[in-house]
Structures are given as C-alpha cells and as structure tokens.
Design a protein around this motif. Structure first.
Motif, PDB file in Angstrom:
ATOM      1  N   PRO A 354       0.863  -1.359   0.035  1.00  0.00           N
ATOM      2  CA  PRO A 354      -0.008   0.072  -0.128  1.00  0.00           C
ATOM      3  C   PRO A 354       0.778   1.306   0.120  1.00  0.00           C
ATOM      4  CG  PRO A 354      -0.742  -1.503   1.685  1.00  0.00           C
ATOM      5  CD  PRO A 354       0.476  -2.069   1.162  1.00  0.00           C
ATOM      6  N   ILE A 364      -6.086   6.472   1.072  1.00  0.00           N
ATOM      7  CA  ILE A 364      -6.973   5.383   1.531  1.00  0.00           C
ATOM      8  C   ILE A 364      -8.059   6.139   2.605  1.00  0.00           C
ATOM      9  CG2 ILE A 364      -7.147   3.505   3.094  1.00  0.00           C
ATOM     10  CD1 ILE A 364      -4.037   3.022   2.494  1.00  0.00           C
ATOM     11  N   VAL A 365      -9.192   5.976   2.201  1.00  0.00           N
ATOM     12  CA  VAL A 365     -10.337   6.611   2.782  1.00  0.00           C
ATOM     13  C   VAL A 365     -10.935   5.529   3.938  1.00  0.00           C
ATOM     14  CG1 VAL A 365     -12.590   7.887   2.684  1.00  0.00           C
ATOM     15  CG2 VAL A 365     -10.681   8.170   0.885  1.00  0.00           C
ATOM     16  N   ALA A 366     -11.321   6.079   5.276  1.00  0.00           N
ATOM     17  CA  ALA A 366     -11.850   5.034   6.106  1.00  0.00           C
ATOM     18  C   ALA A 366     -12.764   5.862   7.025  1.00  0.00           C
ATOM     19  CB  ALA A 366     -10.534   4.567   7.049  1.00  0.00           C
ATOM     20  N   GLN A 367     -13.813   5.219   7.190  1.00  0.00           N
ATOM     21  CA  GLN A 367     -14.798   5.603   8.284  1.00  0.00           C
ATOM     22  C   GLN A 367     -14.513   4.826   9.501  1.00  0.00           C
ATOM     23  OE1 GLN A 367     -18.820   5.375   7.051  1.00  0.00           O
ATOM     24  NE2 GLN A 367     -19.434   6.863   8.521  1.00  0.00           N
ATOM     25  N   GLN A 370     -13.171   1.101   9.233  1.00  0.00           N
ATOM     26  CA  GLN A 370     -13.602   0.367   8.067  1.00  0.00           C
ATOM     27  C   GLN A 370     -13.336   1.250   6.949  1.00  0.00           C
ATOM     28  OE1 GLN A 370     -17.817  -0.135   7.853  1.00  0.00           O
ATOM     29  NE2 GLN A 370     -17.494  -1.458   5.704  1.00  0.00           N
ATOM     30  N   THR A 371     -12.433   0.670   5.920  1.00  0.00           N
ATOM     31  CA  THR A 371     -11.838   1.082   4.744  1.00  0.00           C
ATOM     32  C   THR A 371     -13.065   1.386   3.715  1.00  0.00           C
ATOM     33  OG1 THR A 371      -9.670   0.282   5.122  1.00  0.00           O
ATOM     34  CG2 THR A 371     -10.216   1.029   2.872  1.00  0.00           C
ATOM     35  N   ILE A 372     -13.180   2.623   3.268  1.00  0.00           N
ATOM     36  CA  ILE A 372     -14.293   2.831   2.255  1.00  0.00           C
ATOM     37  C   ILE A 372     -13.887   2.564   0.865  1.00  0.00           C
ATOM     38  CG2 ILE A 372     -15.912   4.752   1.438  1.00  0.00           C
ATOM     39  CD1 ILE A 372     -16.282   3.927   4.134  1.00  0.00           C
ATOM     40  N   THR A 373     -14.734   1.800   0.137  1.00  0.00           N
ATOM     41  CA  THR A 373     -14.048   1.219  -1.154  1.00  0.00           C
ATOM     42  C   THR A 373     -15.037   1.968  -2.148  1.00  0.00           C
ATOM     43  OG1 THR A 373     -15.132  -0.828  -0.997  1.00  0.00           O
ATOM     44  CG2 THR A 373     -12.921  -0.825  -0.264  1.00  0.00           C
ATOM     45  N   THR A 385     -11.657   9.669   7.396  1.00  0.00           N
ATOM     46  CA  THR A 385     -10.175   9.988   7.509  1.00  0.00           C
ATOM     47  C   THR A 385      -9.372   9.637   6.221  1.00  0.00           C
ATOM     48  OG1 THR A 385     -10.473   9.219   9.983  1.00  0.00           O
ATOM     49  CG2 THR A 385      -8.264   9.085   8.802  1.00  0.00           C
ATOM     50  N   GLN A 387      -6.052   8.811   4.582  1.00  0.00           N
ATOM     51  CA  GLN A 387      -4.630   8.486   4.768  1.00  0.00           C
ATOM     52  C   GLN A 387      -3.768   8.823   3.353  1.00  0.00           C
ATOM     53  OE1 GLN A 387      -3.156   6.942   7.455  1.00  0.00           O
ATOM     54  NE2 GLN A 387      -1.180   7.494   6.513  1.00  0.00           N
ATOM     55  N   ARG A 392      -2.323  12.065   7.577  1.00  0.00           N
ATOM     56  CA  ARG A 392      -3.720  11.951   7.680  1.00  0.00           C
ATOM     57  C   ARG A 392      -4.661  13.322   7.600  1.00  0.00           C
ATOM     58  NH1 ARG A 392      -4.962   7.323  12.121  1.00  0.00           N
ATOM     59  NH2 ARG A 392      -3.752   5.654  11.060  1.00  0.00           N
TER      60      ARG A 392
END
Length: 406
Positions: A354, A364-367, A370-373, A385, A387, A392
C-alpha cells in the motif's frame, strides 16, 4: 582185605581205586594247620585251595564250599589257617584230596583276617575316598608329631626336617606306640594337636614291628578319629611293607618316618636354587623385553613421520588452505545468488505494498476502522479519515456523486 592179583590175573583199576577210596573214607575228619599258598575261586559251588605245611615242603589240595570259604572271612594267599578236613579219593582220577568242612585263620592269619574285614567295612563307609583327602600346606607354621618318647622314628623325623628346613617348629606328643594303652594315648594326643590353631599338619610316626605291635594303628576308634580331623594327617608307620589301616585313612602315607619328613617341609637348598633360577629367568625375560621395546622404538623413530613431524603438518596445512579457498568461493557464490533472489522478492513485495500505492498519489479513505471502497458506503455529513503518504486528513462528506455505469 588184600585183593588176589598177579601179573597173569591183574585187578581192574576201578577195583583198586574203589578199594582205596573205601579205606580212606574210613578215616575221620581232622584239624590241620597250614599256609594257604593258592586260592582258586570259580563260579561253581566248590572252591579249591592249596595248603602247605608251615615248615616242610608238603602241600595238598583241599576243596571247600563257597559258604565255608566266605565264613572264614577275607582270606589272602599266605594266611596261616586251621582247616577241619576229611581225606577222600576221587574215583575218576584216583587223586587224593581233602574236603574242608571248616576254615579258621590262626595266629597272624587271624589278625590279618580281622584287619581285612575291618578295612572293608571302613572302605564301604567312604573313609578311604581319595576326594576327601586334604592337601598338605607348602610350609606349615608348626608340625605336630605323635610318636614314642626317644624313639628312632622321632629322631628320624626331627633330624630330616631340620636338615631340609632348619626353621621348622614342632609340637611333639609322646605316647605309647604298641600295647593296649597305645590307642587311648594316641587319641588324646591327636585331640590336643587338633585344638592347637598353630599346628597345620600332624605326623603319626613309629618304626617297624610285628603285626601285633602295629595293631593300634588299625584300631577302628583311631581310624575314625583321624577321618574326623580338620588338620591333615601323615601316616609314617613302620617300613614300606607295613600297611596298617591308618595308612589308608591318612591324608598322606609315608613309607617311613624319614619319608614323612621329606613330605611335610620343602628342601631349603632346593627352594633357594629354584628361586635363583626363577630370578635369573625373570631377569633374562625382562632384558629381552627391554631390548625388544628398544628395537621397536628405533624402528618408530626411523619412520619419516617421526623424523620430520612438521612435514605431515605442512601437507595438511596446504590441503586445509585449498579446502578453505574452495569453501570461500562456494559461500560467496551462494551469497550472491541468494542476494539477487532476495532483491527480486523485495521488489515484488514493494510493488504490492500500500505504501507504493500512496507514493503514486492515491489515498486510503476510512470511516472509523472500516476502509471505504465505494460511495455507497457513505452519506452526506459522514466524518472520514483520508490516509496520504505523509499523514492523515479529517474530512466531511458534503456531497455524494455515484459514477454512472458505462
């Protein structure tokens, strides 16, 4: 009654023999004394003996049943006997013989028969068995001697022992050696010597004598006492021809008292000579061993490996250097191959990492955890958030714009 006869009118032989037999049969039995010079035992019931006068050269054949012969006890040739005989003539051969109806040993013969009977009884009990006889000590601490006081037998034993081994010590018991009191005194002396722990062998010695004189040494009580002793016993009675029963039960029979002295102690001169020979043989064997070992040592020292010990070390050092150089090349090649393979694996891992994706400008987007895809996982107003490569960002969804499918 005389039979008429002449050269012209002779009598038949059978008539003369029968007439002689009838005349002899009229004679009654008579006791006669003689010496048995021949005993012919055979399987039949009748046994034949030859009896000779004790003084004159007169001998006759006597016949006796096996029962009569056995009842007389153990008889040997040479025994003087009294025989109750009846003369008779055999018709077939015309020979004169004497039928023995009773037989008794007399004089020495009676004594010999009694001794022989006692000997057989004791032998049957195992008192003369060779396996029970004890060995004499090589050099006894003290020698027990049972003999007559001032006797020639005592002098012979003491002088010959002193001549052979001057340091020998004696424990002497003087006893009677003939007569009715002799057995009791000899038994008492044996008991005393048996109780002495210093006495390691006992000699019973006496000079020669008649059969009656030597009777105490065939006494049953004395024989059984010697058999029961723990101390070895040497019998030195009389001369070579004298054989009392003590000779059979003793642990060693000496032909004479002088012979007994030779048996109980070694000869000091012989032992010294033997010791000198042994020392000489040992010295020669030791010198031969040393010489042999010296030759072996010289042979070992003459070998190249011992002449130049460092030569073998130099050869091995050279071989070790070659092997070490070969090992270094192999290890270096192996390390280079492994390093190249490791570099390729790292390159592939970095490409899939990564971190590499972030280096290309992606985020890398996360809530929360949990990573948002996809946009369908968020709604307007959600806190997210982001990354990035170097840190961040905190963001809020203000609009959701799904992409139209192609």
């Amino acid at each position: 009654m005389a039979l008429p006869n002449s050269a012209e009118h002779p009598q038949p032989l059978r008539i003369v023999v029968n007439a002689t037999r009838e005349w002899v049969d009229r004679l009654g039995p008579v006791w006669v004394e003689g010496q048995l010079i021949e005993i012919k035992r055979r399987a039949g019931a009748t046994q034949f003996l030859t009896l000779r006068d004790t003084l004159a050269e007169v001998s006759v054949t006597i016949s006796a049943s096996a029962a009569v012969l056995d009842a007389a006890g153990p008889l040997t040739e040479g025994t003087v006997v009294a025989a109750w005989v009846k003369p008779t003539v055999w018709s077939k051969s015309g020979s004169l013989t004497f039928e023995c109806r009773e037989l008794r040993p007399t004089g020495e013969g009676r004594l010999l028969a009694a001794i022989e009977q006692r000997k057989r009884m004791l032998q049957a009990e195992g008192l003369f068995a060779p396996e029970r006889k004890r060995r004499l000590p090589f050099l006894p601490r003290r020698i027990g001697l049972v003999t007559g006081a001032g006797s020639a037998a005592e002098s012979d034993v003491l002088q010959n022992v002193a001549r052979r081994w001057p340091a020998a010590r004696f424990e002497i018991r003087h006893t009677l050696v003939q007569g009715p009191q002799a057995v009791e005194q000899i038994l008492a002396a044996l008991r005393e010597l048996e109780a002495d722990p210093e006495v390691e062998v006992v000699i019973v010695a006496r000079g020669g004598g008649s059969l009656e004189d030597l009777l105490p040494f065939s006494d049953e009580a004395l024989i059984r006492a010697v058999f029961a002793m723990r101390t070895p016993v040497v019998s030195a009675i009389g001369h070579e021809s004298d054989t009392p029963i003590l000779d059979l039960v003793a642990d060693l029979r000496a032909s004479t008292p002088t012979d007994a002295a030779k048996r109980v102690v070694p000869d000091a001169a012989e032992q010294a000579a033997g010791l000198a020979q042994t020392i000489g043989r040992g010295r020669r064997a030791l010198l031969a061993r040393i010489e042999g070992e010296q030759r072996r040592l010289a042979e070992l020292r003459s070998r190249p490996v011992l002449r130049e010990p460092s030569g073998a070390i130099d050869i091995q050092t050279e071989r070790l250097g070659v092997l070490q150089h070969r090992l270094q090349r192999v290890v270096s090649g192996q390390l280079r191959a492994e390093a190249g393979e490791l570099h390729q694996v790292l390159s592939r891992m970095r490409a899939l990492s990564p971190q590499a994706t972030l280096q290309r400008g992606y985020a890398i987007v996360a809530q929360g955890p949990q990573t948002i895809t996809g946009v369908g996982q968020t709604a307007v107003g959600d806190a997210l958030t982001v990354q990035l490569l170097d840190g961040r960002l905190a963001a809020e969804v203000t609009a959701v714009e799904p992409r139209e499918p192609n």
